[in-house]
Enzyme design. Sequence first.
Site, PDB file in Angstrom:
ATOM      1  N   ASP A 439       0.866  -1.180   0.000  1.00  0.00           N
ATOM      2  CA  ASP A 439       0.000   0.000   0.000  1.00  0.00           C
ATOM      3  C   ASP A 439       0.905   1.234   0.000  1.00  0.00           C
ATOM      4  O   ASP A 439       1.563   1.537   1.001  1.00  0.00           O
ATOM      5  CB  ASP A 439      -0.875  -0.048   1.265  1.00  0.00           C
ATOM      6  N   HIS A 440       0.912   1.918  -1.130  1.00  0.00           N
ATOM      7  CA  HIS A 440       1.876   3.016  -1.284  1.00  0.00           C
ATOM      8  C   HIS A 440       1.549   4.219  -0.395  1.00  0.00           C
ATOM      9  O   HIS A 440       2.363   5.122  -0.244  1.00  0.00           O
ATOM     10  CB  HIS A 440       1.928   3.446  -2.757  1.00  0.00           C
TER      11      HIS A 440
END
Length: 467
Positions: A439-440
């Site tokens: 999850d950036h």
Amino acid sequence: MSQLVEVKVPDIGDFDDVSVIEVLVKEGDTISENDSIITVESDKASMEIPSSASGVIKSMRVKLGDKVSEGVVLLTLEPSDEEVSSKDTKEKPKADAASEPKEQTEPKSKSSKEEATALPPESEHKQSSKTYIAQSSDAGDKVGKTKESPTAAFALSGKEIRNLPHASPSVRQFARSLGVDLSQVKGTGRKSRIVLDDVRNFVKSALSAPGGITTGSSTLGGSGLSLLDWPKVDFAKFGEVDTKPLSRIKKISGANLHRNWVMIPHVTNNDEADITDLEAFRVQLNKEYEKAGTKFTMLAFIFKAVVQALKKFPEFNASIDGENLVYKKYYHIGFAADTPNGLVVPVIKDADKKSVSDIAKETAELAKLARDGKLSPTQMQGGCFTISSLGGIGGTHFTPIINAPEVAILGVSRSYQKPVWDGKEFKPRLTLPLSLSYDHRIIDGAAAARFNAFLSQLLSDFRRALI
Ligand code: CAO
């Protein structure tokens, strides 16, 4: 053409300069006396303002978001013949008996008044035996001019009572914040009033609907993305087909995967581990422990390596909770299991406290339960991180979808022999592809590369776990 009638905001007690949160009618609509025109909301309550005249709306003078106060013109009406003739008949006695001008704006029938006052919640109901009626410019005196209760109900027609959404201000506000059109929500509260859970359930079903649900001006599902409708094709026109319903697991996992794919900005970091020595060690262990019936799987070693990596990089063992990041001090690792009915994710609890053989045994047991459709909900809960291993099947690399609210997932593909230059010659090395989706929002690309590189080093040489 009869003379146009202006319908204005009546005396609405302490409500002044309040926002129009719903416009319930439009130009060209034929409305009856007491039909609601708009809903206004203050920081304390909301109320619907009904019309005091019947007829065809010629012009709307308010729009969503406008602020209105007593006396503001809401619309102009061309009175219906009925209205004009009823006015005539009403006005005649008025002319004869000017002492009774208030008759005109009383609710039309006893029954509609009763229904209207039965609508609000208990607290409002108790004080709502009085009604406010919107006043047309020629409507004469207001009635029900009681100021004690600005939240008092309005007298609505039976038709409108059935058709208009009824909800408290907090529910309306909640619905608005999610872009939900309350007219599409079924109320389960008293007298079909819409309660918070109705809005929540509406959003849940919208998110799981294949094309989402268009509500008002927005589309729910796919997180409010305005997407094209799902293509409708008559496949049978092109050849023989067989239609089967989606399994329950596919429906549930599909909705979850869809949400996660759309809501989480995924990036996948691909790396490889040289597992030549680990595989040799695993084969040797399996020989040694064959009689004891103990099995050492590559997956179980990967579990142990993942736990070490999670300890070194705690943001991978975390979840977003509103504005906070929750770091977990436990290591419950899920693994994707392919079953005849679809994908499920059993969880090995406290993987850090278990041996490789324990993990191998437990994954086999849980995978069997999954395939037999016998996993209990608790066996699928509490995961911190997921491993999706397609190694036994094939593939080189892939992009696994993060299992929210986790922030990363490791995809493992089939190991293969790769020629590696050792400075003198090419040597075959057993190589394991690792695909780490993260999850950036939480994990930077560099951190993901470090995590995957660390995993790769561990799997190449497990002695590093001791350092
Ligand atoms: N490379 C090469 N071979 C591998 C391997 C790899 N990375 N991983 C496993 N294998 C081999 C095993 O050694 C085993 O070989 P043997 O039969 O000779 O011992 C064989 O493949 C079968 O392994 P398995 O798949 O039955 O067992 P596993 O422990 O590797 O995996 C499980 C268990 C439950 C993870 C797996 O069966 C499964 O369901 N995988 C699918 C997961 C999935 O669908 N993921 C996609 C989700 S979308 O993100």
